[in-house]
Design a protein around this motif. Structure first.
Motif, short mmCIF file in Angstrom:
data_model
loop_
_atom_site.label_atom_id
_atom_site.label_comp_id
_atom_site.label_asym_id
_atom_site.label_seq_id
_atom_site.Cartn_x
_atom_site.Cartn_y
_atom_site.Cartn_z
N TYR A 88 -3.58 -3.75 7.85
CA TYR A 88 -3.44 -5.00 7.10
C TYR A 88 -4.54 -5.94 7.54
CZ TYR A 88 1.16 -3.77 5.25
OH TYR A 88 2.20 -3.17 4.57
N GLU A 109 2.26 -6.49 -3.56
CA GLU A 109 1.10 -6.71 -2.70
C GLU A 109 0.96 -5.61 -1.65
OE1 GLU A 109 0.26 -10.46 -1.08
OE2 GLU A 109 0.77 -11.60 -2.87
N ASN A 165 -2.40 -3.55 -1.21
CA ASN A 165 -3.07 -3.33 0.07
C ASN A 165 -3.29 -1.84 0.32
OD1 ASN A 165 -3.89 -4.25 2.89
ND2 ASN A 165 -2.21 -2.86 3.36
N LEU A 191 5.95 -9.60 2.46
CA LEU A 191 5.10 -9.56 1.28
C LEU A 191 5.85 -8.87 0.15
CD1 LEU A 191 1.66 -8.51 2.82
CD2 LEU A 191 2.38 -10.80 2.15
N ARG A 195 -6.17 -12.40 1.17
CA ARG A 195 -5.28 -11.76 0.23
C ARG A 195 -6.11 -11.18 -0.91
NH1 ARG A 195 -0.53 -15.24 -2.47
NH2 ARG A 195 -2.31 -15.98 -3.68
#
Length: 542
Positions: A237, A291, A295, A287, A243
């Motif tokens: 991450y 999302e 990711n 999250l 973002r």
């Protein structure tokens, strides 16, 4: 007559070497067993996971420009109505994305049933999916608690046939709850479906889904099948403040979001505000599942997904690292235990980072913890050895004044508390006597005699200064201490026909005191023994 001879120096070295090798083997076996226990039990898994998040975040790009999230958010629902939207509205959204030049589209929307009141809308959506040619629909696992069977929610068959592929949206949480494990293959009974993120990444790179995704609707799995995962990768991450790009679905539909924000990108369409669809991410944040999938897609596109090392290989490598200091110990520059331990710790950290850069994850905490325990044990042993040296007289090996004072106070307290006897014997080489000219030799003789006579489990022989010695006799009443003093005097001043190192009645004087009720501390006992020492008399007549 004893005919056995003492072993030679070479034999003693060989025996010491054999003993040292045996101790190292036992230490290596203990360290290996502890590493195996830590690795198999996963006790250090949260620490390894936190370390992975910190290190892997350095490899992940802040935001991959090839991915865009098309969010059916609260503003979009206010403008075009609450969810669920009519299928024709989704068809219009998909046509807009196709016209903008997106490379692939993932519809992370559960479209499992046909529309009851708008079958024509279903047909329009299927046609839009087919026109795009690179649309992936989700397979959503439903994993209830045991013993309930697992199920998989599939898209409507008409929509699935029009899609380029199906992909599962399963992301696994680690023991700390963070969703960082993505199975590239999963399914009921067998791992037959690829991950949606992997299918979209292949469509973006090659324009075609992977071969396993070419059949959109596999055969129906058995009703009691379990959800099977395979080819699991770890997902880094990026930093918390970054973002992936997001646009509103309403902006795409009304033309506010132009082709410059969508062309050449992989669009992931979904509802970020859907209830019960939030997953944990590193740093204590949560999250939306949308999302999390974005990711995963970004990490697969940039090639920063990490393959975890198998448990057997991880354990074997950890065993090699924790036993390395025992192999290095004794080499030039590595003769102290802490040096090879630090070398092994540094090598473990370096190896973990190097493998991560190569795309593999080696959890180092089991090895680091065992090495740290070994380093702490070695440090504690060295501290005890140094403290023992600081409390020991270097010339005679007896306790020095500091060691004697500590022991005296402790033994006096224990003797008073347990109502047990305690005696103190002082021996002094008389200054000015003929033997005092050779006080070094006489001091060695006194130390040897004290060591011989003060061998009880609670006894202590000490050298208080250059010419004064003491024997603390734990559990010895006055008459027993007097016998010890008489034997010591005979050892030093000799017996008829057997002279000793000291001249009888001239070179040495002794003082003796036993613990009494009025002695509140060790200094009281020492004071009475000193008074007896300097009394103008021979305390033990011959």
């Amino acid at each position: 007559m004893n005919t056995r001879s003492a072993p030679s120096r070479g034999t003693r070295r060989w025996l010491a070497g054999r003993a040292g090798i045996g101790a190292r083997l036992l230490t290596a076996l203990g360290a290996a067993a502890l590493v195996v226990l830590l690795a198999v039990s996963q006790i250090t898994a949260p620490l390894d996971a936190a370390l992975f998040d910190t290190l892997a975040a350095q490899r992940a790009r802040p935001a991959d420009a090839r991915v865009v999230v098309v969010a059916i958010d609260a503003d979009s629902e206010r403008q075009f109505g609450p969810w669920p939207w009519p299928r024709r509205e989704l068809a219009a959204l998909l046509d807009r994305l196709s016209a903008a030049g997106t490379r692939a589209v993932g519809l992370q929307l559960l479209l499992a049933q046909p529309s009851l009141f708008d079958p024509h809308g279903d047909a329009l959506l299927a046609q839009a999916i087919a026109r795009n040619g690179a649309v992936v629909l989700p397979v959503v696992p439903d994993l209830p608690a045991a013993p309930q069977p697992a199920t998989a929610l599939l898209p409507d068959p008409g929509l699935a046939r029009a899609a380029a592929a199906l992909g599962h949206v399963d992301v696994m949480g680690d023991r700390d709850g963070v969703a960082r494990r993505l199975p590239l293959r999963a399914g009921l009974g067998n791992a037959g479906w690829p991950a949606m993120a992997e299918v979209l990444a292949d469509l973006a790179r090659d324009g075609a889904p992977p071969p396993t995704a070419s059949a959109p609707l596999p055969a129906s799995p058995p009703s009691q099948a379990r959800w099977v995962r395979d080819r699991i990768v770890l997902l880094p991450y990026p930093a918390r403040e970054t973002r992936i790009a997001r646009v509103a679905a309403a902006g795409v539909l009304d033309g506010r979001v132009g082709a410059d924000a969508l062309a050449g990108r992989v669009a992931l369409v979904g509802r970020p505000d859907a209830p019960f669809e939030r997953l944990r991410a590193p740093g204590g944040r949560t999250l939306p599942a949308l999302e999390i999938q974005a990711n995963a897609l970004a990490r697969l596109l940039e090639g920063s997904a990490v393959w975890p090392m198998p448990l057997a290989a991880q354990t074997l490598l950890s065993i090699m690292l924790v036993t390395l200091p025992l192999l290095l110990l004794g080499l030039p520059g590595l003769r102290r235990l802490w040096t090879p331990m630090l070398v092994a710790i540094g090598l473990t950290v370096l190896l973990c980072w190097a493998l991560l850069l190569a795309g593999a994850w080696f959890p180092p905490m089991p090895a680091l913890l065992v090495l740290a325990l070994g380093l702490a044990a070695g440090g504690a042993r060295a501290w005890r050895r140094a403290r023992r040296r600081s409390l020991t007289d270097a010339q005679t090996g007896l306790a020095n004044r500091a060691g004697f004072d500590l022991r005296l106070e402790r033994d006096v307290r224990q003797a008073r508390r347990r109502r047990q006897p305690l005696s103190l014997l002082l021996v002094e080489i008389r200054p000015g006597s003929p033997a005092a000219q050779h006080s070094g030799e006489l001091a060695a003789a006194v130390a040897s005699a004290l060591r011989l006579r003060a061998q009880g489990p609670r006894d202590l022989a000490a050298r208080l200064d250059a010419g004064r010695f003491a024997a603390l006799l734990g559990g010895a009443p006055a008459h027993v201490a007097a016998l010890v003093a008489t034997a010591l005097q005979a050892d030093l001043e000799g017996r008829p026909g057997r002279p000793g190192p000291a001249t009888a009645g001239q070179a040495l004087r002794m003082g003796l005191a036993s613990l009494q009720a009025e002695d509140l501390q060790g200094a009281d006992l020492l004071l009475r023994a000193t008074r007896d020492l300097v009394a103008v008399r021979e305390p033990f007549p011959r």
